[in-house]
Design an enzyme around this catalytic site. Structure first.
Site, PDB file in Angstrom:
ATOM      1  N   HIS A 298     -11.942  -3.973  -3.760  1.00  0.00           N
ATOM      2  CA  HIS A 298     -10.921  -3.248  -2.978  1.00  0.00           C
ATOM      3  C   HIS A 298     -11.477  -1.893  -2.538  1.00  0.00           C
ATOM      4  O   HIS A 298     -11.496  -0.928  -3.299  1.00  0.00           O
ATOM      5  CB  HIS A 298      -9.660  -3.068  -3.845  1.00  0.00           C
ATOM      6  CG  HIS A 298      -8.479  -2.534  -3.096  1.00  0.00           C
ATOM      7  ND1 HIS A 298      -7.217  -3.037  -3.237  1.00  0.00           N
ATOM      8  CD2 HIS A 298      -8.361  -1.527  -2.198  1.00  0.00           C
ATOM      9  CE1 HIS A 298      -6.381  -2.373  -2.466  1.00  0.00           C
ATOM     10  NE2 HIS A 298      -7.051  -1.444  -1.817  1.00  0.00           N
TER      11      HIS A 298
ATOM     12  N   HIS B 212     -11.770   0.378   1.327  1.00  0.00           N
ATOM     13  CA  HIS B 212     -11.472   0.403   2.769  1.00  0.00           C
ATOM     14  C   HIS B 212     -12.642   0.999   3.531  1.00  0.00           C
ATOM     15  O   HIS B 212     -13.096   2.106   3.208  1.00  0.00           O
ATOM     16  CB  HIS B 212     -10.217   1.230   3.040  1.00  0.00           C
ATOM     17  CG  HIS B 212      -8.965   0.626   2.475  1.00  0.00           C
ATOM     18  ND1 HIS B 212      -8.030  -0.024   3.245  1.00  0.00           N
ATOM     19  CD2 HIS B 212      -8.502   0.562   1.201  1.00  0.00           C
ATOM     20  CE1 HIS B 212      -7.035  -0.445   2.477  1.00  0.00           C
ATOM     21  NE2 HIS B 212      -7.297  -0.105   1.223  1.00  0.00           N
TER      22      HIS B 212
ATOM     23  N   ASP C 272     -12.665   2.321   6.454  1.00  0.00           N
ATOM     24  CA  ASP C 272     -12.285   3.592   7.077  1.00  0.00           C
ATOM     25  C   ASP C 272     -11.889   4.642   6.033  1.00  0.00           C
ATOM     26  O   ASP C 272     -11.477   5.744   6.390  1.00  0.00           O
ATOM     27  CB  ASP C 272     -11.151   3.394   8.099  1.00  0.00           C
ATOM     28  CG  ASP C 272      -9.957   2.629   7.545  1.00  0.00           C
ATOM     29  OD1 ASP C 272     -10.133   1.775   6.649  1.00  0.00           O
ATOM     30  OD2 ASP C 272      -8.829   2.884   8.008  1.00  0.00           O
TER      31      ASP C 272
ATOM     32  N   HIS D  96      -1.630  -5.708  -0.600  1.00  0.00           N
ATOM     33  CA  HIS D  96      -1.326  -4.421  -1.248  1.00  0.00           C
ATOM     34  C   HIS D  96       0.112  -4.496  -1.748  1.00  0.00           C
ATOM     35  O   HIS D  96       1.049  -4.597  -0.935  1.00  0.00           O
ATOM     36  CB  HIS D  96      -1.415  -3.272  -0.247  1.00  0.00           C
ATOM     37  CG  HIS D  96      -2.775  -2.719  -0.029  1.00  0.00           C
ATOM     38  ND1 HIS D  96      -3.713  -3.327   0.744  1.00  0.00           N
ATOM     39  CD2 HIS D  96      -3.361  -1.576  -0.491  1.00  0.00           C
ATOM     40  CE1 HIS D  96      -4.814  -2.595   0.769  1.00  0.00           C
ATOM     41  NE2 HIS D  96      -4.625  -1.518   0.019  1.00  0.00           N
TER      42      HIS D  96
ATOM     43  N   GLU E  98       2.121  -0.662  -5.549  1.00  0.00           N
ATOM     44  CA  GLU E  98       1.445   0.643  -5.568  1.00  0.00           C
ATOM     45  C   GLU E  98       2.513   1.727  -5.399  1.00  0.00           C
ATOM     46  O   GLU E  98       2.809   2.472  -6.321  1.00  0.00           O
ATOM     47  CB  GLU E  98       0.418   0.709  -4.432  1.00  0.00           C
ATOM     48  CG  GLU E  98      -0.298   2.039  -4.316  1.00  0.00           C
ATOM     49  CD  GLU E  98      -1.167   2.128  -3.071  1.00  0.00           C
ATOM     50  OE1 GLU E  98      -0.954   1.373  -2.111  1.00  0.00           O
ATOM     51  OE2 GLU E  98      -2.068   2.991  -3.053  1.00  0.00           O
TER      52      GLU E  98
ATOM     53  N   ASP F 204     -10.916   1.928  -3.797  1.00  0.00           N
ATOM     54  CA  ASP F 204      -9.924   2.083  -2.726  1.00  0.00           C
ATOM     55  C   ASP F 204     -10.514   2.863  -1.547  1.00  0.00           C
ATOM     56  O   ASP F 204     -10.846   2.267  -0.533  1.00  0.00           O
ATOM     57  CB  ASP F 204      -8.634   2.734  -3.238  1.00  0.00           C
ATOM     58  CG  ASP F 204      -7.417   2.319  -2.423  1.00  0.00           C
ATOM     59  OD1 ASP F 204      -7.557   1.421  -1.576  1.00  0.00           O
ATOM     60  OD2 ASP F 204      -6.327   2.889  -2.630  1.00  0.00           O
TER      61      ASP F 204
HETATM   62  O1  LIG Z   1      -4.092   2.419  -1.091  1.00  0.00           O
HETATM   63  C1  LIG Z   1      -3.723   2.053   0.036  1.00  0.00           C
HETATM   64  N1  LIG Z   1      -2.497   1.485   0.178  1.00  0.00           N
HETATM   65  C2  LIG Z   1      -2.034   1.043   1.373  1.00  0.00           C
HETATM   66  N2  LIG Z   1      -2.733   1.149   2.496  1.00  0.00           N
HETATM   67  C3  LIG Z   1      -3.952   1.736   2.422  1.00  0.00           C
HETATM   68  C4  LIG Z   1      -4.490   2.206   1.216  1.00  0.00           C
HETATM   69  N3  LIG Z   1      -5.696   2.727   1.467  1.00  0.00           N
HETATM   70  C5  LIG Z   1      -5.906   2.600   2.782  1.00  0.00           C
HETATM   71  N4  LIG Z   1      -4.863   2.000   3.377  1.00  0.00           N
HETATM   72  C6  LIG Z   1      -4.658   1.705   4.796  1.00  0.00           C
HETATM   73  O2  LIG Z   1      -5.458   0.594   5.145  1.00  0.00           O
HETATM   74  C7  LIG Z   1      -5.966   0.794   6.459  1.00  0.00           C
HETATM   75  C8  LIG Z   1      -7.102  -0.145   6.753  1.00  0.00           C
HETATM   76  O3  LIG Z   1      -8.212   0.075   5.959  1.00  0.00           O
HETATM   77  C9  LIG Z   1      -6.268   2.281   6.468  1.00  0.00           C
HETATM   78  O4  LIG Z   1      -6.377   2.782   7.780  1.00  0.00           O
HETATM   79  C10 LIG Z   1      -5.081   2.849   5.715  1.00  0.00           C
HETATM   80  O5  LIG Z   1      -4.010   3.107   6.618  1.00  0.00           O
HETATM   81 ZN   LIG Z   2      -6.112  -0.021  -0.623  1.00  0.00          ZN
END
Ligand SMILES: O=c1[nH]cnc2c1ncn2[C@@H]1O[C@H](CO)[C@@H](O)[C@H]1O
Ligand SMILES: [Zn+2]
EC number: 3.5.4.4
Length: 437
Positions: free
Chosen positions: A62, A64, A66, A261, A264, A353
């Site tokens: 997990h 991201h 970006d 997701h 959380e 994350d």
């Molecule tokens: O921990 C999280 N929980 C929910 N959404 C997230 C988390 N981290 C990042 N993103 C979202 O996932 C998109 C694509 O990678 C990111 O642009 C962010 O808006």
């Molecule tokens: Zn995430």
């Protein structure tokens, strides 16, 4: 280091000396003499020192794309595309800005109804803004693979939302291909630097938007071409996973894999929907499952129906300790639910994350857990094998990664003490296990 004899947090299991004792008896006797010296701590073959953690093979499920850019890359890409809204233009300051901005929810008091996550997510506007061209996506993906490999990650599933990278005219397919090519380039660069890594992509759909079926179809089209699964992300409050049932049902009909997701910013209903309505293979975070686990005064544990289901079915939990602290989903490392979940043998995995927003790496996440719960290399190996078992690549490849890479890697680290002792090393380490902390 002190963690050997430290106790888990309120929700964790106490680690007694017996539990963390070295596996080889002779080593214990030798090292016990070291421990008796003031200012030194017992180092066993399985002690997770900062340096061993970095060299240990790690698996990341997990993360991201970006949320993991190098600060210097954000600045260079912003310059190249004329993006003027960065809050800082010096890499150190920008890194600190991201961490601080993502951290602010944790400083808010009380239950904020999911706002912690929403503020955390605002920081992604800057990274997405500079990831709109083929070259930028390629570069970010290549550096991601390189950085993970340098940190000892041997297998990673990296997620991103293709729909967030269309502003300069790329098609969804062009986005996916640029990222995949970047990952392949990063794997090659890592190999040239002496590090082996395999990276698969997960395509994310944003839960507030309405493109999930389209993104699920995209994931399915590229499934043997570098994409290994699907996810939904974004603000949890007000956007239940059942909004995207058609995407999940499509993927199930295609025998494809997805994670969601859930649990959380929101609690048990979100986890329940993700599993029982949507059929998720894994839970992104799932940390609020703790609300369905009751520990009595005398230490007896009672699992509710949902927690029992998750444990019985071996549903993987993609836990992200630092991120959870920032969004307010957990109060501290010591009181992070992972202590209890690991002790109860849930299918726990540990993840980053967003390495930029959380100023973290896999090694740092492991280091925090070693400091908080006294985990040894055996615990870290158990977590890593859990992660690899839960990956979305084919079973035979997962098995090969476990048997031919992960287990030999940990065995090698634990074997080193034999020869260090022969060479007269003291085997003493001190301070925090958190690498780079
Ligand atoms: O921990 C999280 N929980 C929910 N959404 C997230 C988390 N981290 C990042 N993103 C979202 O996932 C998109 C694509 O990678 C990111 O642009 C962010 O808006
Ligand atoms: Zn995430």
């Amino acid at each position: 280091m002190q963690s050997e004899n430290r106790h888990a947090g309120e929700t964790g299991t106490p680690h007694t000396a017996a539990e963390t004792a070295p596996r080889a008896g002779a080593g214990a006797a030798v090292r016990a003499a070291d421990a008796a010296r003031p200012g030194t701590a017992l180092v066993t073959p399985a002690t997770a020192t900062a340096e061993r953690i970095v060299r240990a093979p790690k698996v990341l499920l997990h993360d991201h794309l970006d949320g993991g850019l190098r600060p210097s890359t954000v600045i260079e890409l912003a310059d190249a595309v004329g993006y003027r809204d960065l809050p800082e233009t010096e890499p150190g300051k920008l890194a600190e800005w991201f961490r601080e901005a993502a951290d602010s929810p944790a400083k808010a008091q009380g239950d904020d109804g999911g706002k912690g996550l929403e503020r955390y997510l605002e920081t992604f506007a800057h990274t997405c803004a500079v990831m709109q061209t083929r070259d930028a996506l390629f570069r970010v993906a290549a550096e991601c693979a390189e950085d993970l490999a340098a940190d000892g990650v041997v297998y990673a599933e990296i997620r991103y939302a293709p729909e967030q990278h269309l502003e300069a005219g790329l098609s969804l397919e062009e986005v996916v291909e640029a990222v995949n090519e970047g990952f392949r380039e990063g794997e090659r660069r890592a190999l040239a630097a002496g590090n082996r890594i395999r990276v698969g992509a997960l395509l994310t759909a944003m839960r507030h938007a309405a493109r999930s079926l389209e993104i699920a179809e995209l994931a399915n089209r590229y499934r043997d071409l570098g994409v290994v699964g699907f996810d939904i992300a974004g603000a949890e409050a007000g956007f239940p996973p059942t909004r995207h049932l058609d995407a999940f049902e499509y993927l199930k009909r295609e025998n494809n894999h997805f994670t969601i997701h859930a649990g959380e910013a929101f609690g048990l209903p979100s986890i329940w929907q993700a599993l029982q309505w949507c059929g998720a293979d894994r839970l992104g975070h799932g940390v609020r499952l703790i609300d369905d686990i009751h520990v009595a005064e005398d230490g007896t544990v009672k699992l509710g129906r949902l927690a029992s289901y998750v444990r019985d079915k071996r549903v993987p939990l993609e836990l992200c300790p630092t991120s959870n602290l920032q969004t307010g989903a957990a109060p501290s490392y010591e009181r992070h639910p992972i202590g209890l979940l690991r002790a109860l043998h849930f299918r726990v995995t540990v993840n980053t994350d967003n390495r930029l927003m959380s100023a973290t790496t896999m090694s740092r996440e492991f280091g925090h857990l070693v400091d908080a719960f006294g985990y040894t290399l055996d615990d870290l190996e158990w977590i890593t094998v859990n992660s690899m078992k839960s990956a979305f690549i084919p079973f035979d490849e997962r098995l090969a990664m476990i048997n031919d890479v992960i287990k030999p890697g940990y065995a090698e680290l634990k074997a080193e003490w034999l020869f260090q002792h022969a060479a007269g090393s003291s085997g003493v380490a001190s301070g925090s296990a958190t690498p780079g902390a």
